[in-house]
Design an enzyme around this catalytic site. Structure first.
Site, PDB file in Angstrom:
ATOM      1  N   GLY A  37       0.815  -1.202   0.000  1.00  0.00           N
ATOM      2  CA  GLY A  37       0.000   0.000   0.000  1.00  0.00           C
ATOM      3  C   GLY A  37       0.849   1.252   0.000  1.00  0.00           C
ATOM      4  O   GLY A  37       2.062   1.196  -0.209  1.00  0.00           O
ATOM      5  N   MET A  38       0.200   2.376   0.279  1.00  0.00           N
ATOM      6  CA  MET A  38       0.985   3.608   0.300  1.00  0.00           C
ATOM      7  C   MET A  38       1.493   3.869   1.709  1.00  0.00           C
ATOM      8  O   MET A  38       0.918   4.631   2.469  1.00  0.00           O
ATOM      9  CB  MET A  38       0.179   4.803  -0.207  1.00  0.00           C
ATOM     10  CG  MET A  38       1.100   6.011  -0.292  1.00  0.00           C
ATOM     11  SD  MET A  38       0.743   7.084  -1.638  1.00  0.00           S
ATOM     12  CE  MET A  38      -0.633   7.950  -0.953  1.00  0.00           C
ATOM     13  N   HIS A  39       2.573   3.198   2.044  1.00  0.00           N
ATOM     14  CA  HIS A  39       3.168   3.356   3.363  1.00  0.00           C
ATOM     15  C   HIS A  39       4.083   4.572   3.367  1.00  0.00           C
ATOM     16  O   HIS A  39       4.159   5.301   2.380  1.00  0.00           O
ATOM     17  CB  HIS A  39       3.890   2.069   3.767  1.00  0.00           C
ATOM     18  CG  HIS A  39       4.733   1.489   2.694  1.00  0.00           C
ATOM     19  ND1 HIS A  39       6.082   1.523   2.728  1.00  0.00           N
ATOM     20  CD2 HIS A  39       4.390   0.907   1.518  1.00  0.00           C
ATOM     21  CE1 HIS A  39       6.557   0.966   1.631  1.00  0.00           C
ATOM     22  NE2 HIS A  39       5.553   0.583   0.882  1.00  0.00           N
ATOM     23  N   ALA A  40       4.813   4.743   4.443  1.00  0.00           N
ATOM     24  CA  ALA A  40       5.574   5.983   4.634  1.00  0.00           C
ATOM     25  C   ALA A  40       6.555   6.289   3.510  1.00  0.00           C
ATOM     26  O   ALA A  40       6.657   7.416   3.058  1.00  0.00           O
ATOM     27  CB  ALA A  40       6.303   5.927   5.972  1.00  0.00           C
ATOM     28  N   THR A  90       9.759  -2.972  -0.663  1.00  0.00           N
ATOM     29  CA  THR A  90      10.233  -2.795   0.708  1.00  0.00           C
ATOM     30  C   THR A  90       9.196  -1.988   1.464  1.00  0.00           C
ATOM     31  O   THR A  90       8.716  -0.988   0.971  1.00  0.00           O
ATOM     32  CB  THR A  90      11.556  -2.011   0.743  1.00  0.00           C
ATOM     33  OG1 THR A  90      11.687  -1.343  -0.486  1.00  0.00           O
ATOM     34  CG2 THR A  90      12.699  -2.931   1.009  1.00  0.00           C
TER      35      THR A  90
END
Lengths: 91, 552
Positions: free
Chosen positions: A13-16, A89
């Site tokens: 997903g759109m992580h940090a 990652t």
């Protein structure tokens, strides 16, 4: 105003990290960049705002770009999403 | 740090690994968290805002320094954490919130606390485990900001820059996982045994440890010490002579290790084949995503045991299917077509997780654990199976059930797996419709029933640690029985041979993933039994590969 959609391919997903890369990239343009996911809307140049979308794998993001350099910004952002947002990652 | 010198003493314990390290001791106390330092000096909005700006600049510099240090010590991937910290610190929304708070008359410290709380709650509330975990990053950044504000540069980072020998009463596996690996020279625990998961983790991380040394006076916090895992000793406040003898031993170790390493590296990309022509796959046992790279760079042919508990440890609630799916597909992709065997949830016994709400048991090793919990709580099992199935679309994953005692357990699990597949088909989700399916051989019952079990599955993997404790009726956590276990491997070896014959007759394969797999004096026996795969902790990979090529 220019508009395009991008479906998140990154299994995480759109992580940090991708959110950070996107915000950094978006900051170079003058245009106002909104990123919408469902009912939520974020400022494409702000990390916390992008993270607040809670966008996961498969979420469709709609980019709305308006301002003097909107043509360049839209084309560049679309290419950026396709090339740089696939990563494996998580962080 | 203590300045007065503590008396010289030598303690004995059980060594984990064979390395020797010297360094300062640092005692680990549970729940040591410093509270932000609040002051109420001024409530002038403009003045507080200007104090904040100064602190923000200072913190940005500190984070930049952390990034640089991480870059050289752990590499770019992990260092990016600090890049993100920097962005969080300078985020416009965060800055807006700080400004608003000071305009409303809060002092700078309260403003930081208020703004941090707002955003960490926002992140925690997203219902996404990875993003929720970023709330901790937000708090970390805030803590550093508070430190800059107070001007009280408690040299926490200076102190943490120097690696140390960690001393604790005992460490749980989840605490061990959470430790900053790059800072730990070695562990010393008062209790524990070399077979506990903490020790197994230490071995996997490649750091020496000494367990079961008995209590150490906390006055030794900060004192120099020599940890000798090979000889099982800890020398407190060593004399000059002890230090120099130790340094000589270290030098000799280094020289031998270097020579050996050169030889092993030369084998790395060659298949492990005995002189008689039997090929063995050398796989790695891993407990988290990060170890994948270490496994590959040590020539692993695959992952023979992925302890899937890691996603359940260190959190307050059950991980979601998405979280599991991401981690599994991440591993599958990184393995680039090499096989990864995922052992389904194996909790209970010495691996306890509070939110599972499991009752205390008189005898947890013989208790409600592993597959027994999964079959009793199908929803939990299904979440994991669905995540694994979905991840099979991204790479080569096999499913392995722990603690099997009967054919019925296998059939029930297969039925649940089939249901998961039907659900996923209805949801149009991609997956491999025929994932490799196997079981752990770790109970005497599974050996006795191995014919029938072999007809149901694609592979066996022998968990020698549990198989040994159940067969010898000897608790492997009990130091008094360590020798009994060491001297009685024969019954275990015969059981492995029986299981190998059965699965080979049904056309399946067999691996060994317990600690015996890394015992080099047994490699020949395993080759004679035509064992197909040996799965060991990362530091043993090359050694086992080398040994196989020397076998008949």
């Amino acid at each position: 105003m220019k508009e395009f959609t991008y479906k998140i391919e990154d299994p995480n997903g759109m992580h940090a990290r991708p959110a950070g890369m996107l915000a950094t990239f978006a900051k170079q343009f003058h245009a106002d960049i909104r990123v919408n996911a469902g009912e939520k809307s974020a400022d494409g140049k702000r990390l916390l705002s992008l993270m607040s979308l809670g966008a996961v794998h498969g979420t469709e993001l709609t980019f709305c770009i308006s301002g003097d350099d909107e043509d360049t910004a839209a084309a560049a952002l679309e290419a950026f999403c396709k090339e740089k947002m696939k990563g494996n990652t998580k962080m | 740090m203590k300045t007065e010198k503590q008396p010289n003493r030598i303690l004995n314990g059980v060594g984990v690994g064979t390395r020797r390290v010297s360094g300062r001791l640092k005692f680990f106390f549970r729940g040591e968290l410093s509270q932000p330092h609040k002051t109420n000096i001024s409530h002038d909005g403009a003045q507080e805002w200007s104090r904040l700006q100064t602190a923000l600049r200072k913190t940005a510099e500190k984070i930049k320094a952390l990034y640089e240090r991480a870059l050289s010590s752990v590499g770019e991937d992990a260092a990016q954490i600090f890049e993100i910290h920097g962005m969080l610190l300078e985020d416009e929304d965060f800055l807006d919130a700080l400004r608003e708070e000071t305009e409303r008359g809060s002092c700078a410290e309260d403003a930081v606390e208020g703004a941090t709380q707002r955003f960490s709650e926002m992140l925690s509330g997203l219902g996404d485990d990875y993003l929720s975990a970023r709330a901790a990053d937000m708090r970390d950044v805030a803590r550093q900001l508070q430190q800059s504000l107070s001007g009280n540069e408690s040299n926490e980072h200076d102190r943490e820059k120097t690696p140390f020998i960690l001393v604790a009463d005992d460490l749980s596996p989840s605490e061990t996982v959470m430790l900053e690996k790059s800072l730990i020279l070695g562990f010393v625990t008062f209790r524990g045994t070399p077979n506990s998961h903490t020790a197994i983790l230490a071995r996997a991380m490649g750091i020496p440890a000494l367990v079961s040394v008995g209590a150490i006076d906390p006055l030794y916090d900060g004192s120099p010490a020599l940890l000798d895992a090979a000889e099982g000793t800890l020398t407190l406040s060593p004399t000059e002579e002890q230090t120099s003898v130790f340094a000589d031993k270290q030098k000799k170790d280094d020289r031998i290790a270097e020579e050996h390493d050169r030889y092993l590296r030369s084998l790395m990309n060659k298949p492990a084949v005995t002189r008689g022509g039997h090929r063995m796959l050398i796989y790695a046992n891993i407990g988290n995503v990060e170890e994948v790279d270490a496994a590959l760079s040590n020539g692993a042919d695959g992952i023979g045991l992925l302890r899937s508990e890691f996603l359940y440890l260190g959190t307050d609630d059950y991980p979601t299917e998405e979280t599991l799916f991401r981690a599994y597909s991440d591993i599958a992709v990184r393995m680039q077509g090499k096989r990864t065997v995922i052992r389904t949830l194996d909790i209970g016994a010495d691996k306890r997780i509070p939110y599972f709400g499991l009752p205390e048991e008189e005898n947890p090793a013989l208790g409600f654990r592993a597959i027994r919990i999964c079959l009793a709580r199908e929803d939990l099992f299904k979440t994991q199976l669905r995540a694994i199935l979905r991840a099979t679309a991204h790479g080569r994953l096999s499913i392995m059930l722990p603690m099997i005692v009967s054919v019925d357990e296998v059939r029930q699990s297969k039925r649940i797996l089939e249901e998961c597949m039907q659900e996923l088909r209805r949801e149009n989700k991609r997956f491999d419709p025929k994932p490799e399916f196997g079981i752990m051989i770790e109970t005497p019952a599974s050996v006795i029933m191995c014919e029938e079990l072999a007809s149901e599955v694609d592979f066996f993997s022998v968990g020698t640690n549990d198989l040994m404790q159940y067969t010898l009726a000897a608790d492997r956590q009990n130091p008094a029985l360590a020798r009994l276990c060491e001297e009685n491997t024969e019954p275990i070896l015969r059981m492995i041979a029986t299981a190998a014959d059965a699965i080979h007759r049904f056309g399946g394969w067999i691996g060994i993933c317990g600690e015996l797999a890394a015992e080099l004096h047994l490699t020949q026996r395993f080759a004679d039994m035509q064992i197909d795969e040996l799965s060991v902790s990362v530091p043993y990979l090359l050694g086992v590969r080398g040994k196989v090529t020397e076998c008949r």
